[in-house]
Motif scaffolding. Structure first.
Motif, PDB file in Angstrom:
ATOM      1  N   UNK A 334      44.791 -25.695   1.011  1.00  0.00           N
ATOM      2  CA  UNK A 334      45.381 -26.964   1.441  1.00  0.00           C
ATOM      3  C   UNK A 334      45.427 -27.051   2.970  1.00  0.00           C
ATOM      4  N   UNK A 335      45.688 -25.930   3.619  1.00  0.00           N
ATOM      5  CA  UNK A 335      45.703 -25.925   5.087  1.00  0.00           C
ATOM      6  C   UNK A 335      44.321 -26.295   5.628  1.00  0.00           C
ATOM      7  N   UNK A 336      43.285 -25.722   5.030  1.00  0.00           N
ATOM      8  CA  UNK A 336      41.921 -26.033   5.462  1.00  0.00           C
ATOM      9  C   UNK A 336      41.617 -27.510   5.227  1.00  0.00           C
ATOM     10  N   UNK A 337      42.035 -28.037   4.087  1.00  0.00           N
ATOM     11  CA  UNK A 337      41.812 -29.458   3.793  1.00  0.00           C
ATOM     12  C   UNK A 337      42.454 -30.350   4.853  1.00  0.00           C
ATOM     13  N   UNK A 338      43.628 -29.965   5.316  1.00  0.00           N
ATOM     14  CA  UNK A 338      44.343 -30.798   6.299  1.00  0.00           C
ATOM     15  C   UNK A 338      43.741 -30.695   7.690  1.00  0.00           C
ATOM     16  N   UNK A 339      43.229 -29.496   8.049  1.00  0.00           N
ATOM     17  CA  UNK A 339      42.854 -29.249   9.433  1.00  0.00           C
ATOM     18  C   UNK A 339      41.355 -29.298   9.709  1.00  0.00           C
ATOM     19  N   UNK A 340      40.531 -29.000   8.703  1.00  0.00           N
ATOM     20  CA  UNK A 340      39.092 -28.900   8.958  1.00  0.00           C
ATOM     21  C   UNK A 340      38.402 -30.238   8.704  1.00  0.00           C
ATOM     22  N   UNK A 379      44.912 -37.329  -2.063  1.00  0.00           N
ATOM     23  CA  UNK A 379      44.583 -38.761  -2.042  1.00  0.00           C
ATOM     24  C   UNK A 379      43.737 -39.129  -0.830  1.00  0.00           C
ATOM     25  N   UNK A 380      44.022 -38.513   0.286  1.00  0.00           N
ATOM     26  CA  UNK A 380      43.233 -38.775   1.496  1.00  0.00           C
ATOM     27  C   UNK A 380      41.780 -38.342   1.301  1.00  0.00           C
ATOM     28  N   UNK A 383      39.809 -40.865  -0.560  1.00  0.00           N
ATOM     29  CA  UNK A 383      39.458 -42.018   0.275  1.00  0.00           C
ATOM     30  C   UNK A 383      38.251 -41.737   1.180  1.00  0.00           C
ATOM     31  N   UNK A 384      38.011 -40.479   1.524  1.00  0.00           N
ATOM     32  CA  UNK A 384      36.928 -40.207   2.475  1.00  0.00           C
ATOM     33  C   UNK A 384      36.133 -38.951   2.215  1.00  0.00           C
ATOM     34  N   UNK A 385      36.083 -38.469   0.986  1.00  0.00           N
ATOM     35  CA  UNK A 385      35.354 -37.250   0.690  1.00  0.00           C
ATOM     36  C   UNK A 385      33.966 -37.506   0.129  1.00  0.00           C
ATOM     37  N   UNK A 391      35.264 -36.523  -7.343  1.00  0.00           N
ATOM     38  CA  UNK A 391      35.343 -36.244  -8.790  1.00  0.00           C
ATOM     39  C   UNK A 391      36.326 -35.104  -9.059  1.00  0.00           C
ATOM     40  N   UNK A 392      36.234 -34.040  -8.280  1.00  0.00           N
ATOM     41  CA  UNK A 392      37.112 -32.889  -8.483  1.00  0.00           C
ATOM     42  C   UNK A 392      38.573 -33.233  -8.198  1.00  0.00           C
ATOM     43  N   UNK A 393      38.805 -33.970  -7.112  1.00  0.00           N
ATOM     44  CA  UNK A 393      40.176 -34.315  -6.745  1.00  0.00           C
ATOM     45  C   UNK A 393      40.789 -35.270  -7.765  1.00  0.00           C
ATOM     46  N   UNK A 394      40.014 -36.228  -8.249  1.00  0.00           N
ATOM     47  CA  UNK A 394      40.534 -37.118  -9.289  1.00  0.00           C
ATOM     48  C   UNK A 394      40.926 -36.332 -10.539  1.00  0.00           C
ATOM     49  N   UNK A 395      40.136 -35.301 -10.846  1.00  0.00           N
ATOM     50  CA  UNK A 395      40.484 -34.439 -11.974  1.00  0.00           C
ATOM     51  C   UNK A 395      41.802 -33.722 -11.747  1.00  0.00           C
ATOM     52  N   UNK A 396      42.014 -33.257 -10.513  1.00  0.00           N
ATOM     53  CA  UNK A 396      43.285 -32.593 -10.187  1.00  0.00           C
ATOM     54  C   UNK A 396      44.450 -33.571 -10.314  1.00  0.00           C
ATOM     55  N   UNK A 397      44.295 -34.760  -9.747  1.00  0.00           N
ATOM     56  CA  UNK A 397      45.381 -35.749  -9.773  1.00  0.00           C
ATOM     57  C   UNK A 397      45.747 -36.136 -11.201  1.00  0.00           C
ATOM     58  N   UNK A 398      44.765 -36.227 -12.073  1.00  0.00           N
ATOM     59  CA  UNK A 398      45.037 -36.543 -13.474  1.00  0.00           C
ATOM     60  C   UNK A 398      45.858 -35.432 -14.130  1.00  0.00           C
ATOM     61  N   UNK A 399      45.501 -34.193 -13.825  1.00  0.00           N
ATOM     62  CA  UNK A 399      46.236 -33.083 -14.407  1.00  0.00           C
ATOM     63  C   UNK A 399      47.661 -33.002 -13.868  1.00  0.00           C
TER      64      UNK A 399
END
Length: 402
Positions: A334-340, A379-380, A383-385, A391-399
């Motif tokens: 999550x840190x990498x997602x926020x900063x990289x 969610x961010x 919007x821009x991935x 696809x992967x993030x939507x799967x996570x959000x559903x779970x």
């Protein structure tokens, strides 16, 4: 870099593919037309030019000096027959210097199979002496310290350190010679790896009891020898190799880290091949060591693109994903997602997080919900991935809604 994890000169491999070839020109394995830049190798070459990984001993050969015929054999025999450790060290240093600076000596070395056997035998004897000295010293501490005067203890400490330094110097110079003579010769690489005990001796030299220079020299030699596919299975079978390689991640030298990670990547990619897996199975404990070490690299922000791509490949295996949960990979991802800012890096993070989410670990799901609620990190990314990341993030959000 192609699917078979071989690296080629870009114009050459592009012409190869344009000619209609759909397989690796060396291994013959089927290969996709999509090429992957080998950033790891590119960084290693660039860093090598700035700060060579193996610093040569203080030796300035005169270009006008001639190496006489028979010098190599004389040195090899001296290493084998010298009675004093100091003499062995001197001759081993001389051998290292000659093989690092003189192409004709390297060529002569490869002309006789006896040279490889003599070199490995010398390393074996130095390794045995080092172990016996360590065992003797520990035994002496436990049994005799109470009976020794303080000045006697200091004398023994100094003597032991000097002797251990001689052992390590001898092993370091001999192992550096392995790199020098094998780097341009696949035949010598093969001969060294197939010599009894050679592989395990090199792996043992990475042990934490050895000094940094010795451990560094060992990992570079192993990296060089593992460039030959037939050697990879021999090293992969060596006891504790992955454990010792991941311990190299504690080094601050970026080039040492690259050599260690590059070796792991090379061995693992080879073992991931279907044909290789029929011969060798990666044990769960080995996966645990590797994943723990990889997460350490992520936390240190080292080689993120390559490391995360490797971890994403591992995440398709359930037992590997369980270890990612165990070692709390979620927090650093999550840190990498926020900063990289790299979309490719974010995509690999999403792939790994999706695999972790599917394990339905209660603590991990709570952490993911908290991250999404407080920072909207997932969610961010939607919007821009990249399409795959979305696809992967939507799967996570559903779970997370379940």
């Amino acid at each position: 870099m192609q699917r078979c994890i071989r690296t080629y000169d870009q114009p050459f491999i592009q012409d190869w593919i344009k000619d209609g070839n759909s397989f690796c020109p060396v291994s013959g394995q089927p290969s996709h037309a999509t090429l992957i830049p080998n950033y790891l190798l590119d960084d290693m070459i660039e860093s090598w030019n700035v700060n060579p990984l193996l610093e040569l001993p203080e030796y300035n050969p005169n270009p006008n000096d001639e190496v006489n015929e028979g010098d190599l054999q004389s040195i090899m025999k001296s290493i084998s027959s010298a009675d004093k450790l100091e003499d062995q060290k001197f001759n081993a240093l001389r051998l290292r210097q000659l093989t690092e600076t003189n192409p004709s000596i390297r060529a002569e070395f490869g002309e006789s199979g006896d040279n490889v056997a003599m070199l490995i035998d010398a390393i074996s004897r130095a390794d045995a002496l080092s172990k016996s000295q360590h065992i003797w010293y520990i035994d002496m501490i436990e049994k005799r310290y109470d009976d020794l005067a303080e000045n006697e203890i200091d004398d023994i400490d100094t003597s032991d350190k000097d002797l251990k330094r001689l052992h390590d110097d001898l092993r370091e110079n001999l192992i550096a010679t392995i790199t020098s003579v094998s780097i341009h010769s696949d035949n010598i690489k093969k001969s060294i790896a197939e010599t009894p005990d050679a592989v395990q001796l090199l792996v043992n030299a990475m042990h934490y009891r050895g000094r940094e220079e010795l451990r560094t020299t060992a990992v570079v030699a192993i990296r060089t020898l593992c460039s030959l596919d037939s050697n990879k299975i021999l090293f992969a079978k060596a006891e504790k190799i992955f454990k010792y390689l991941t311990r190299m991640f504690d080094f601050r030298d970026g080039l040492v880290l690259k050599a260690a990670f590059g070796t792991i990547l090379s061995l693992w990619s080879f073992l991931d091949d279907t044909e290789s897996n029929s011969v060798f199975t990666i044990e769960p404990s080995v996966k645990a060591h590797v994943i723990k070490g990889i997460i350490k690299l992520i936390e240190a922000r080292c080689f993120l693109d390559d490391v995360l791509e490797f971890l994403a490949r591992l995440s398709i295996h359930d037992d590997a994903t369980e270890k990612m949960v165990m070692y709390d990979a979620t927090t650093c991802l999550f840190y990498v997602l926020r900063k990289n800012p790299s979309l490719h890096t974010k995509e690999n993070c999403a792939v790994i997080l999706h695999a972790i989410c599917c394990k339905k670990d209660h603590r991990t799901l709570i952490e993911m919900r908290s991250e999404e609620k407080s920072r909207r990190t997932l969610s961010r990314l939607v919007e821009g991935g990249t399409p795959r990341a979305i696809i992967k993030v939507n799967g996570i959000l559903e779970r997370l809604k379940e």
